[in-house]
Structure formats: C-alpha cells, structure tokens
Design a protein around this motif. Structure first.
Motif, PDB file in Angstrom:
ATOM      1  N   GLY A   1      -7.272   1.392  -2.527  1.00  0.00           N
ATOM      2  CA  GLY A   1      -6.843   2.714  -2.923  1.00  0.00           C
ATOM      3  C   GLY A   1      -5.728   2.670  -3.733  1.00  0.00           C
ATOM      4  O   GLY A   1      -5.122   3.596  -4.197  1.00  0.00           O
ATOM      5  N   LEU A   2      -5.354   1.440  -3.905  1.00  0.00           N
ATOM      6  CA  LEU A   2      -4.004   1.122  -5.038  1.00  0.00           C
ATOM      7  C   LEU A   2      -4.539   1.705  -6.138  1.00  0.00           C
ATOM      8  O   LEU A   2      -5.719   1.393  -6.745  1.00  0.00           O
ATOM      9  CB  LEU A   2      -3.912  -0.283  -4.988  1.00  0.00           C
ATOM     10  N   ALA A   3      -3.394   2.383  -6.853  1.00  0.00           N
ATOM     11  CA  ALA A   3      -3.877   2.813  -8.243  1.00  0.00           C
ATOM     12  C   ALA A   3      -4.118   1.821  -9.212  1.00  0.00           C
ATOM     13  O   ALA A   3      -4.981   1.844 -10.113  1.00  0.00           O
ATOM     14  CB  ALA A   3      -2.275   3.559  -8.714  1.00  0.00           C
TER      15      ALA A   3
ATOM     16  N   GLU B   1       0.973   0.829  -9.848  1.00  0.00           N
ATOM     17  CA  GLU B   1       0.024   1.214 -10.876  1.00  0.00           C
ATOM     18  C   GLU B   1      -0.367   0.060 -11.720  1.00  0.00           C
ATOM     19  O   GLU B   1      -1.594   0.292 -12.312  1.00  0.00           O
ATOM     20  CB  GLU B   1       0.748   2.003 -11.597  1.00  0.00           C
TER      21      GLU B   1
ATOM     22  N   LYS C   1      -7.645   0.653  -8.514  1.00  0.00           N
ATOM     23  CA  LYS C   1      -8.877   1.909  -9.129  1.00  0.00           C
ATOM     24  C   LYS C   1      -8.805   1.824 -10.583  1.00  0.00           C
ATOM     25  O   LYS C   1      -9.815   2.226 -10.904  1.00  0.00           O
ATOM     26  CB  LYS C   1      -7.928   3.218  -8.436  1.00  0.00           C
TER      27      LYS C   1
ATOM     28  N   VAL D   1       0.982  -1.193  -0.054  1.00  0.00           N
ATOM     29  CA  VAL D   1       0.018   0.043   0.092  1.00  0.00           C
ATOM     30  C   VAL D   1       0.999   1.256  -0.096  1.00  0.00           C
ATOM     31  O   VAL D   1       0.792   2.076  -0.789  1.00  0.00           O
ATOM     32  CB  VAL D   1      -0.914   0.032   1.338  1.00  0.00           C
ATOM     33  N   ASP D   2       1.906   1.157   0.895  1.00  0.00           N
ATOM     34  CA  ASP D   2       2.911   2.453   1.022  1.00  0.00           C
ATOM     35  C   ASP D   2       3.548   2.788  -0.357  1.00  0.00           C
ATOM     36  O   ASP D   2       3.662   3.991  -0.911  1.00  0.00           O
ATOM     37  CB  ASP D   2       3.919   2.184   1.806  1.00  0.00           C
ATOM     38  N   ARG D   3       3.675   1.597  -1.249  1.00  0.00           N
ATOM     39  CA  ARG D   3       4.452   1.996  -2.458  1.00  0.00           C
ATOM     40  C   ARG D   3       3.458   2.103  -3.650  1.00  0.00           C
ATOM     41  O   ARG D   3       3.815   2.471  -4.879  1.00  0.00           O
ATOM     42  CB  ARG D   3       5.339   0.689  -2.626  1.00  0.00           C
ATOM     43  N   ASN D   4       2.280   1.870  -3.411  1.00  0.00           N
ATOM     44  CA  ASN D   4       1.096   1.977  -4.438  1.00  0.00           C
ATOM     45  C   ASN D   4       1.272   1.618  -5.945  1.00  0.00           C
ATOM     46  O   ASN D   4       1.686   2.581  -6.590  1.00  0.00           O
ATOM     47  CB  ASN D   4       0.688   3.594  -4.257  1.00  0.00           C
TER      48      ASN D   4
END
Length: 311
Positions: free
Chosen positions: A274-276, A247, A279, A242-245
């Motif tokens: 919430g991860l790109a 894509e 989404k 999550v911290d590194r999100n």
C-alpha cells in the motif's frame, strides 16, 4: 646583551612553535596537532575519499574497513592502489600500532565503537591522534540535525590538520558553488516523503535525523519520513514506515545484497504493497559512498533531485 639576545631567540622560537600548533574540534574534544601527521590511516570508503581529494595519499600508510563490506569502484581503486588495506573491517588497536600510525581518521560506527578497544582514549598512549567524522558525533553527544555542512567541516578540519588549508578551502568553495548553481535551477514542489532503505528484512535499518541522507534528501527537495527519529543510522519497524507512507524509497547499494534484490524484497512484501512509493514504483539508488559524508554528496543530491522531480 648576549643574554637579552638569547632570550629574544628563545621567545621567538616558542612563538613560532605556538603558531605551528593547530587545534580543531573533534566531536566533544579539542585536538591539538603540533605538526601535520605523516603516517595516517583512514577507515571506510567515504573517509578515505576525503583524504584522497585533499591529496593526502602520500601522508598515509594504509586504510581500513572497506573490502569487508564494499567493492571499490575504478576511481577509488586507482586512488589507493599504492596503499595497503590493513584490515578488511574495523581495525584492532594492534593493527594501528603495528603500522606505526600517528593519525586515525574514523568515526563512531565508522571504525570505532563506543566502549570498544579502538577509541581516541585507547590510542592516545601510542601517539596516535584521532579525528572523528562529524556526522558520527551524535553517538556520543547532542547534535543538530544533519546538514551538508558537516562534510564541509570535515574537509576544512582535515585541511588544517595536514597543512593544506588552501586546498580544502578551494574544494569546499567549489562544492558550495556547484550545489548552489544546481539548487537555484531546481523547481521543486511540495517536499516528497522519502524513506531510506539500507538493509534488513525483519526490521529495516535506515537513516534518522542525524545521518547524512536526511541532509541530502532535504537539499534535493524531499523530507526524510524519519527526520524526527533521534538517531543516526538505526533500526525501526516496518509498521512505522507504513504509517508514514513514503512517496519515494532511496535504496543504499553496498554489500552482498544488491540494490535490485532490496527493491524486489520491498515490491514482493504484501505488508508494503500500500505504500505510495510501491504503488508508483518510485525507487532511487545511492551508492554507500554517496550516502555517507564525503566528496560524492553533491552528486548524490543531484541524483535524488532528478529522481524526485523527473516528471
């Protein structure tokens, strides 16, 4: 005169024997072969495919470690149809000795475990020489970050061991040319942040700095979000992901849990909403045999690049 002649013959024979010896680097060992193996065994689907593309099926007495975790595709089944699977998972020492093997192509966590019963040292007394998968060497020694060259190195070394150097060189050159032609046409932008999801729900099992997906992702124009994780394949926390999100999420497809089920788990997990990648619903699937070192790595890079830059 006769004595001199005999001395010359003996020296010539000794010189010929020396020339026939082949020495390759296997992790932190130099391994010398005085003749090509004739009763080889490979472990895992990707290592077995390396043997097959080099045309070495007739030098093999079997393979191990495939059906216990994976399903063979049609191409793979055809390649090994005349060979027995000697063990569905990791082989025991007794299995290898019982098959009268003289060579074992495996790796650390690819058929051998550090401190386990099957290692180069435990097999040596039985006349079984071992060549270790280069990617796996990070489990026993310091290595640089994974690169596609580790797969080329294994094919080259196997070619030398089995006396098919020309065939190995042609294959490696064809892979290099194919990849170069593809990447030269690739118009990639800023590297995409990519997470590799192998398995696990409580904690994800993923590819770190020394695992082949890191090299594949970079060649395709991305960056593994865990390329600073000083491991090959290992477990991290979802918090780190999550911290590194990321894509894009790369799913490794094998075993009882399908790629579709893995994708559904991620999409339905509120902590990951919430991860790109979630989404934007950006997932790409690689088969296990594509994500581990072997002949299908070039196609894997193309698959990744097409998914990364489809827009």
């Amino acid at each position: 005169m006769r004595k001199a002649f005999l001395t010359t013959v003996v020296c010539a024979i000794a010189a010929g024997a020396a020339i026939a010896d082949t020495t390759v680097q296997s992790c932190n060992r130099s391994v010398t072969f005085d003749a090509p193996p004739e009763r080889a065994i490979s472990n895992d689907v990707n290592l077995t495919e390396m043997m097959l593309v080099l045309g070495l099926a007739d030098r093999m007495v079997g393979y191990t470690g495939i059906s216990g975790w994976k399903t063979l595709d049609e191409e793979m089944r055809a390649g090994v149809e005349e060979l027995p699977e000697l063990s569905a998972q990791y082989p025991t020492k007794e299995v290898l000795v019982g098959a009268d093997a003289d060579f074992f192509f495996a790796g650390w966590n690819y058929g051998m475990k550090v401190g386990g019963e099957v290692t180069p040292e435990t097999l040596e007394p039985f006349g079984i020489q071992v060549y270790e998968l280069t990617e796996s060497c990070s489990h026993i020694m310091d290595r640089e970050k994974a690169g596609i060259d580790v797969m080329y190195a294994d094919l080259t070394n196997l070619g030398a061991i089995f006396g098919v150097e020309d065939r190995a060189a042609e294959l490696v050159e064809s892979y290099r040319a194919d990849l170069a032609a593809f990447t030269d046409r690739l118009e990639a932008g800023e590297p995409l942040r990519v997470f590799v999801y192998d398995s696990g729900e409580d904690t994800p099992f993923t590819a770190g700095r020394y695992a082949m997906p890191t090299a594949l992702i970079e060649a395709a124009g991305g960056v593994n979000i865990l390329d600073d994780f000083e491991k090959s394949w290992a477990t991290v926390t979802w918090e780190e992901v999550v911290d590194r999100n990321p894509e894009v999420i790369v799913i490794i497809d094998y075993g009882e849990v399908t790629a579709a089920q893995k994708r559904e788990f991620i999409l339905s997990n509120p902590a990951l909403a919430g991860l790109a990648a979630v989404k934007n619903d950006r997932f790409v699937t690689l088969e296990y045999v594509e994500a581990t070192p072997g002949p299908r790595n070039i196609q894997a890079i193309k698959t990744l690049a097409e998914a990364f830059w489809a827009e």
